[in-house]
Motif scaffolding. Structure first.
Motif, PDB file in Angstrom:
ATOM      1  N   ALA A  33       0.833  -1.208   0.000  1.00  0.00           N
ATOM      2  CA  ALA A  33       0.000   0.000   0.000  1.00  0.00           C
ATOM      3  C   ALA A  33       0.867   1.257   0.000  1.00  0.00           C
ATOM      4  O   ALA A  33       0.583   2.213  -0.730  1.00  0.00           O
ATOM      5  CB  ALA A  33      -0.933  -0.009   1.211  1.00  0.00           C
ATOM      6  N   LEU A  34       1.931   1.253   0.799  1.00  0.00           N
ATOM      7  CA  LEU A  34       2.842   2.400   0.800  1.00  0.00           C
ATOM      8  C   LEU A  34       3.475   2.608  -0.570  1.00  0.00           C
ATOM      9  O   LEU A  34       3.568   3.736  -1.064  1.00  0.00           O
ATOM     10  CB  LEU A  34       3.945   2.203   1.847  1.00  0.00           C
ATOM     11  N   ALA A  35       3.917   1.528  -1.189  1.00  0.00           N
ATOM     12  CA  ALA A  35       4.551   1.628  -2.500  1.00  0.00           C
ATOM     13  C   ALA A  35       3.563   2.170  -3.543  1.00  0.00           C
ATOM     14  O   ALA A  35       3.923   3.016  -4.367  1.00  0.00           O
ATOM     15  CB  ALA A  35       5.094   0.272  -2.935  1.00  0.00           C
ATOM     16  N   VAL A  36       2.321   1.716  -3.485  1.00  0.00           N
ATOM     17  CA  VAL A  36       1.306   2.194  -4.435  1.00  0.00           C
ATOM     18  C   VAL A  36       1.043   3.682  -4.231  1.00  0.00           C
ATOM     19  O   VAL A  36       0.953   4.448  -5.196  1.00  0.00           O
ATOM     20  CB  VAL A  36       0.000   1.373  -4.299  1.00  0.00           C
ATOM     21  N   VAL A  37       0.944   4.117  -2.983  1.00  0.00           N
ATOM     22  CA  VAL A  37       0.726   5.547  -2.706  1.00  0.00           C
ATOM     23  C   VAL A  37       1.904   6.371  -3.219  1.00  0.00           C
ATOM     24  O   VAL A  37       1.718   7.442  -3.794  1.00  0.00           O
ATOM     25  CB  VAL A  37       0.492   5.780  -1.197  1.00  0.00           C
ATOM     26  N   GLY A  38       3.121   5.867  -3.032  1.00  0.00           N
ATOM     27  CA  GLY A  38       4.299   6.583  -3.522  1.00  0.00           C
ATOM     28  C   GLY A  38       4.311   6.708  -5.033  1.00  0.00           C
ATOM     29  O   GLY A  38       4.593   7.783  -5.581  1.00  0.00           O
ATOM     30  N   VAL A  39       3.983   5.622  -5.719  1.00  0.00           N
ATOM     31  CA  VAL A  39       3.928   5.662  -7.185  1.00  0.00           C
ATOM     32  C   VAL A  39       2.816   6.603  -7.641  1.00  0.00           C
ATOM     33  O   VAL A  39       2.994   7.400  -8.570  1.00  0.00           O
ATOM     34  CB  VAL A  39       3.744   4.236  -7.765  1.00  0.00           C
ATOM     35  N   TRP A  40       1.668   6.544  -6.971  1.00  0.00           N
ATOM     36  CA  TRP A  40       0.556   7.420  -7.312  1.00  0.00           C
ATOM     37  C   TRP A  40       0.958   8.892  -7.144  1.00  0.00           C
ATOM     38  O   TRP A  40       0.623   9.731  -7.974  1.00  0.00           O
ATOM     39  CB  TRP A  40      -0.651   7.102  -6.437  1.00  0.00           C
ATOM     40  N   ASP A  41       1.696   9.187  -6.091  1.00  0.00           N
ATOM     41  CA  ASP A  41       2.153  10.558  -5.854  1.00  0.00           C
ATOM     42  C   ASP A  41       3.081  11.024  -6.974  1.00  0.00           C
ATOM     43  O   ASP A  41       2.978  12.158  -7.456  1.00  0.00           O
ATOM     44  CB  ASP A  41       2.853  10.640  -4.495  1.00  0.00           C
ATOM     45  N   MET A  42       3.978  10.151  -7.402  1.00  0.00           N
ATOM     46  CA  MET A  42       4.897  10.523  -8.485  1.00  0.00           C
ATOM     47  C   MET A  42       4.166  10.690  -9.806  1.00  0.00           C
ATOM     48  O   MET A  42       4.443  11.624 -10.565  1.00  0.00           O
ATOM     49  CB  MET A  42       6.016   9.484  -8.610  1.00  0.00           C
ATOM     50  N   VAL A  43       3.212   9.815 -10.097  1.00  0.00           N
ATOM     51  CA  VAL A  43       2.450   9.911 -11.344  1.00  0.00           C
ATOM     52  C   VAL A  43       1.596  11.178 -11.340  1.00  0.00           C
ATOM     53  O   VAL A  43       1.496  11.874 -12.356  1.00  0.00           O
ATOM     54  CB  VAL A  43       1.584   8.648 -11.561  1.00  0.00           C
ATOM     55  N   ALA A  44       0.998  11.491 -10.193  1.00  0.00           N
ATOM     56  CA  ALA A  44       0.196  12.709 -10.091  1.00  0.00           C
ATOM     57  C   ALA A  44       1.052  13.943 -10.348  1.00  0.00           C
ATOM     58  O   ALA A  44       0.609  14.891 -10.998  1.00  0.00           O
ATOM     59  CB  ALA A  44      -0.458  12.800  -8.710  1.00  0.00           C
ATOM     60  N   ALA A  45       2.273  13.923  -9.872  1.00  0.00           N
ATOM     61  CA  ALA A  45       3.170  15.060 -10.103  1.00  0.00           C
ATOM     62  C   ALA A  45       3.522  15.174 -11.579  1.00  0.00           C
ATOM     63  O   ALA A  45       3.547  16.273 -12.138  1.00  0.00           O
ATOM     64  CB  ALA A  45       4.428  14.911  -9.266  1.00  0.00           C
TER      65      ALA A  45
END
Length: 142
Positions: A33-45
């Motif tokens: 879940a942490l890894a998915v949130v991190g990837v989502w944050d980078m993609v959103a940026a």
């Protein structure tokens, strides 16, 4: 002698306790879940949703790296390695203040907070149970 040859080997006919497997699974779920949130944050940026591109990229990378430790800890626990328990218990413990602040938000987040707290407490209980402790710390014949 390699590091693999000094790893604990379960006694013949003994299976990994359910509590240890449950604790490892919960820890792996939290790491993923942490890894998915991190990837989502980078993609959103990158997609332009964020006005602070560099900050979101770096923050996302840090969150992904924070997700890797629980995944490694869960893998170690499944292999019967003792070192995995401390980061796994820490990861599950962090769920409790997260749940508290989610609860403070109220509304639908309160229900999510209860789920996060239940997952964290279940993980801690499973990892610190006597059967999990015995499986990780009891002397094994090898």
């Amino acid at each position: 002698m390699t590091a693999e040859s000094t790893a604990p080997v379960p006694a013949p006919g003994s299976a990994r306790p359910t509590a240890l497997t449950l604790g490892a699974a919960i820890t792996a779920l939290e790491g993923a879940a942490l890894a998915v949130v991190g990837v989502w944050d980078m993609v959103a940026a990158l997609s332009g949703e964020s006005k602070q591109l560099a900050l979101n990229e770096f923050g996302g990378l840090v969150i992904v790296l924070l997700g890797v430790l629980p995944l490694l800890a869960a893998r170690a626990l499944l292999k019967g390695r003792r070192w995995g328990r401390s980061p796994a218990v820490l990861t599950n413990s962090i769920c409790l203040p997260v749940a508290y602040y989610m609860w403070q938000s109220g509304g639908p987040m309160a229900a999510v907070a209860l789920a996060v707290a239940a997952i964290g407490l279940t993980g801690i209980g499973a990892l610190l149970s006597p059967k999990a402790t015995e499986a990780l710390y009891a002397p094994h014949e090898g």
